[in-house]
Write an enzyme that holds these catalytic residues in place. Structure first.
Site, short mmCIF file in Angstrom:
data_model
loop_
_atom_site.label_atom_id
_atom_site.label_comp_id
_atom_site.label_asym_id
_atom_site.label_seq_id
_atom_site.Cartn_x
_atom_site.Cartn_y
_atom_site.Cartn_z
N GLN A 26 -15.21 -17.10 38.93
CA GLN A 26 -14.38 -15.97 38.50
C GLN A 26 -15.00 -14.66 38.96
OE1 GLN A 26 -14.33 -17.00 34.25
NE2 GLN A 26 -12.12 -17.23 34.39
N GLY B 53 -18.88 -23.94 38.08
CA GLY B 53 -18.01 -23.88 36.92
C GLY B 53 -17.08 -22.68 36.94
N HIS B 54 -17.22 -21.83 35.90
CA HIS B 54 -16.42 -20.61 35.80
C HIS B 54 -17.06 -19.45 36.54
CE1 HIS B 54 -14.58 -22.97 32.62
NE2 HIS B 54 -13.66 -22.05 32.44
N GLY B 55 -18.26 -19.65 37.10
CA GLY B 55 -18.93 -18.58 37.82
C GLY B 55 -18.10 -18.02 38.95
#
Length: 329
Positions: free
Chosen positions: A257, A253-255
């Site tokens: 980033q 997912g956003h991990g």
């Protein structure tokens, strides 16, 4: 102030789950000052609406989100004529995540910048400016616990079920304390995911006790927690060291980033939530389109996936890197 035809015209760039105040206050205040304001959203027409989100600072590390108003648009995006506007306002919230990877939006913002027209972006809004290369050599600021509920609990319990010792840590919490998770789901008719409060997840290990040499793999959940963790130098150094040991790293997912902020994606192939594509590309990674949405990818010691629907393949690929298999009698 004299009444009459507005002498200035502003474009308000909208999207589903833009922050409520950050859209409505400029929209109405600028009109009160005698300025014409057009609110437009890619993929929507005048008279349609964007859902807003209300971000409330809480006792956790990040803001808490609630569904806000239905914000009525008064301009069709495809009918925008750049020459008719004197400036551009970009609200924050989660809308900028996907607006920043929309070619039509990036092209429009780039033109505003090229012509030297005023640009005002708040909170997450500068993501769109960055995508349009409108803040190079410019000074600006932005505001970035809230892990996605499934993305932390499913890997945690799945690996435990396989007999792994799994520890959960957070730089701002001690063992026994909890992080508030969030639930991300797609709502019919929305351009991006909604967010609701999730479960409280218990931290099992003090961050100060962390030593990458003691662990065989690292899992990085998504959700908005990644925005905060990516700014923590202790996290960045730990991720750099872990990747440097060539041990399995699984991020979803956003991990990613955090991986981008740690500078470990250069020359690596990976996927992520589509809203994180800009982070991956700007960090020198090769973007892999998450099609179909339940597909994850492996590049050496790195496993990446886009959403929690990828979990079966995501966890299976991590198991393979760890040399774990399941047999049936």
């Amino acid at each position: 102030m004299e009444k009459g035809s507005p002498c200035k015209s502003i474009l308000l760039l909208c999207g589903d789950y833009m922050e409520d105040f950050e859209a409505m206050i400029p929209f109405q205040a600028l009109q009160a000052f005698g300025i014409s304001v057009h609110a437009a959203c890619p993929g929507k027409k005048a008279g349609e609406f964007c859902r807003t989100s209300i971000h409330i600072l809480s006792g956790n590390q990040n803001n808490f989100e609630r569904i806000g108003h239905n914000f009525i648009l008064n301009k069709t995006f495809d009918e925008i004529e750049l020459s008719k506007y004197d400036g551009l306002v970009i609200p924050g919230g989660r809308a900028p995540e996907y607006l920043a990877v929309n070619d039509s939006v990036v092209n429009l913002v780039s033109k505003f910048s090229t012509f030297g027209k005023p640009l005002a972006a708040i909170c997450h809004g500068p993501l769109v400016l960055a995508a349009a290369d409108a803040i190079r050599s410019r000074k600006c600021t932005a505001f970035l616990d809230h892990m996605e509920d499934y993305q932390v609990t499913v890997p945690f319990h799945s690996l435990q079920a396989l007999g792994c010792q799994v520890e959960a840590t957070c730089p701002y919490k001690k063992a026994g304390e909890t992080c508030l998770n969030v639930v991300h789901d797609f709502e019919e008719g929305s351009q991006t995911y909604s967010e609701k409060p999730g479960q409280h997840f218990t931290v099992t290990l003090d961050f100060d006790s962390l030593n990458e040499l003691k662990f065989d793999a690292l899992v990085i959940p998504g959700g908005r927690a990644a925005e905060v963790l990516a700014l923590d130098e202790r996290i960045i150094e730990f991720v750099k060291d872990f990747m440097g040991c060539n041990k399995p790293v699984a991020s979803i997912g956003h991990g990613q980033q955090i991986l981008a902020a740690a500078g470990v994606l250069k020359g690596r192939k990976c996927t992520a939530h589509p809203a994180v594509k800009l982070d991956v590309v700007m960090a020198g990674g090769t973007w892999l389109e998450p099609t179909p949405v339940d597909r994850s990818f492996v590049d050496g010691n790195l496993v990446t996936a886009a959403t929690w629907s990828d979990h079966p393949q995501f966890i299976s690929q991590l198991m393979a890197l760890l040399g774990i298999s399941v047999s049936f009698n």
